[in-house]
Write a protein that holds these residues in place. Structure first.
Motif, short mmCIF file in Angstrom:
data_model
loop_
_atom_site.label_atom_id
_atom_site.label_comp_id
_atom_site.label_asym_id
_atom_site.label_seq_id
_atom_site.Cartn_x
_atom_site.Cartn_y
_atom_site.Cartn_z
N GLU A 193 0.85 -1.19 0.00
CA GLU A 193 0.00 0.00 0.00
C GLU A 193 0.88 1.24 0.00
N VAL A 194 0.32 2.34 -0.49
CA VAL A 194 1.07 3.58 -0.63
C VAL A 194 0.26 4.74 -0.04
N HIS A 195 0.95 5.57 0.73
CA HIS A 195 0.36 6.80 1.25
C HIS A 195 1.25 7.97 0.85
N HIS A 196 0.66 9.15 0.84
CA HIS A 196 1.41 10.35 0.48
C HIS A 196 1.38 11.35 1.63
N MET A 197 2.49 12.02 1.86
CA MET A 197 2.55 13.14 2.78
C MET A 197 3.10 14.35 2.01
N PRO A 198 2.46 15.52 2.09
CA PRO A 198 2.91 16.70 1.34
C PRO A 198 4.06 17.40 2.06
N THR A 199 5.17 16.69 2.21
CA THR A 199 6.28 17.18 3.02
C THR A 199 7.60 17.09 2.25
N SER A 200 8.63 17.60 2.91
CA SER A 200 10.00 17.41 2.45
C SER A 200 10.45 15.99 2.79
N HIS A 201 11.75 15.76 2.71
CA HIS A 201 12.32 14.44 2.93
C HIS A 201 12.22 13.97 4.38
N SER A 202 11.90 14.86 5.31
CA SER A 202 12.02 14.53 6.73
C SER A 202 10.77 14.86 7.54
N PRO A 203 9.65 14.18 7.28
CA PRO A 203 8.43 14.46 8.04
C PRO A 203 8.53 14.10 9.52
N PHE A 204 9.53 13.30 9.90
CA PHE A 204 9.73 13.02 11.33
C PHE A 204 10.17 14.28 12.08
N LEU A 205 10.58 15.32 11.34
CA LEU A 205 10.90 16.61 11.95
C LEU A 205 9.84 17.67 11.65
N SER A 206 9.24 17.61 10.48
CA SER A 206 8.26 18.64 10.12
C SER A 206 6.85 18.32 10.59
N ARG A 207 6.48 17.02 10.57
CA ARG A 207 5.13 16.62 10.98
C ARG A 207 5.19 15.33 11.81
N PRO A 208 5.89 15.37 12.93
CA PRO A 208 6.07 14.13 13.70
C PRO A 208 4.76 13.56 14.25
N ALA A 209 3.83 14.41 14.66
CA ALA A 209 2.57 13.90 15.21
C ALA A 209 1.75 13.20 14.13
N GLU A 210 1.69 13.81 12.94
CA GLU A 210 0.96 13.22 11.84
C GLU A 210 1.58 11.89 11.42
N LEU A 211 2.91 11.86 11.37
CA LEU A 211 3.60 10.63 10.99
C LEU A 211 3.37 9.54 12.03
N ALA A 212 3.45 9.89 13.32
CA ALA A 212 3.24 8.90 14.37
C ALA A 212 1.83 8.32 14.29
#
Length: 220
Positions: A192-211
């Motif tokens: 399966e594939v999901h998309h996040m509208p982020t740069s290479h490092s969403p663990f820094l830009s959107r950590p709550a969303e990624l978690a």
């Protein structure tokens, strides 16, 4: 469920501190793997990095979901193969090699004549890796980058965990390091594939969303 987090090139486990904090808030334990080919005194190649991934997974008494970021997809693909407690691999803007492939082959590059050296960070890592990361966090991340050996980028994978383990690919749509087009090609190996509208490092830009996405995929 324990989340085992594997960083990409030039990064130490501390890169995942914000993400681990969000996983803590969700009541989910996690650990971050130290790869031997990146650091103040880097050594080895893919085999050593894969062994570190494997040892971290084997140390967990219970089910594991592995998050692999960028280059981390290479040692995770190799190191997580055949381990019964791995319930899912999440490839985050990561390389997904098949047996006989390497990071260089996936990029369409010939093997370099010299593989024992170091690969420098881009002249502008802020733009390459952390385009949408808040300034203070991005500046700290840039200061924490370490040197990276070339060898593991050239080494070929000998086994591929995604053949037998359920997989999710997260494409980072605004990535200046690994193009979304290449990510989508590699994501074809995943279930399966999901998309996040982020740069290479969403663990820094959107950590709550990624978690939240990670825990949802892990079924916890």
């Amino acid at each position: 469920m324990t989340f085992v987090l594997v960083p990409g090139a030039w990064h130490l486990p501390s890169a995942f501190d914000l993400l681990r904090g969000e996983l803590d808030r969700l009541g989910q334990p996690s650990l971050a793997v130290r790869l031997s080919t990146a650091g103040p005194e880097p050594r080895g190649g893919l085999r050593e990095d894969a062994a570190a991934v494997r040892a971290a997974i084997e140390a967990v008494d219970g089910p594991v979901t592995v998050l692999a970021h960028s280059y981390g997809g290479i040692p995770v693909t190799e190191g997580a193969a055949g381990l019964a407690n791995v319930e899912r691999i999440i490839y985050l803007a990561a390389f997904v090699p098949d047996v006989g492939e390497s990071m260089f082959t996936l990029l369409g590059l010939p093997d370099p004549a010299e593989t024992d050296g170091l690969f420098p960070v881009n002249d502008d890592p802020r733009a390459q890796l952390y385009g949408d990361v808040p300034d203070e966090i991005a500046e700290r991340a840039v200061r924490q980058l370490v040197v990276q050996r070339i060898q593991p980028w050239v080494d070929r994978v000998t086994q591929a965990a995604w053949h037998t383990v359920p997989t999710t690919y997260i494409v980072t749509d605004n990535d200046n390091s690994l193009s979304s087009e290449l990510q989508e090609r590699m994501a074809k190996h995943c279930d399966e594939v999901h998309h996040m509208p982020t740069s290479h490092s969403p663990f820094l830009s959107r950590p709550a969303e990624l978690a939240a996405l990670m825990t949802g995929k892990a079924g916890v």
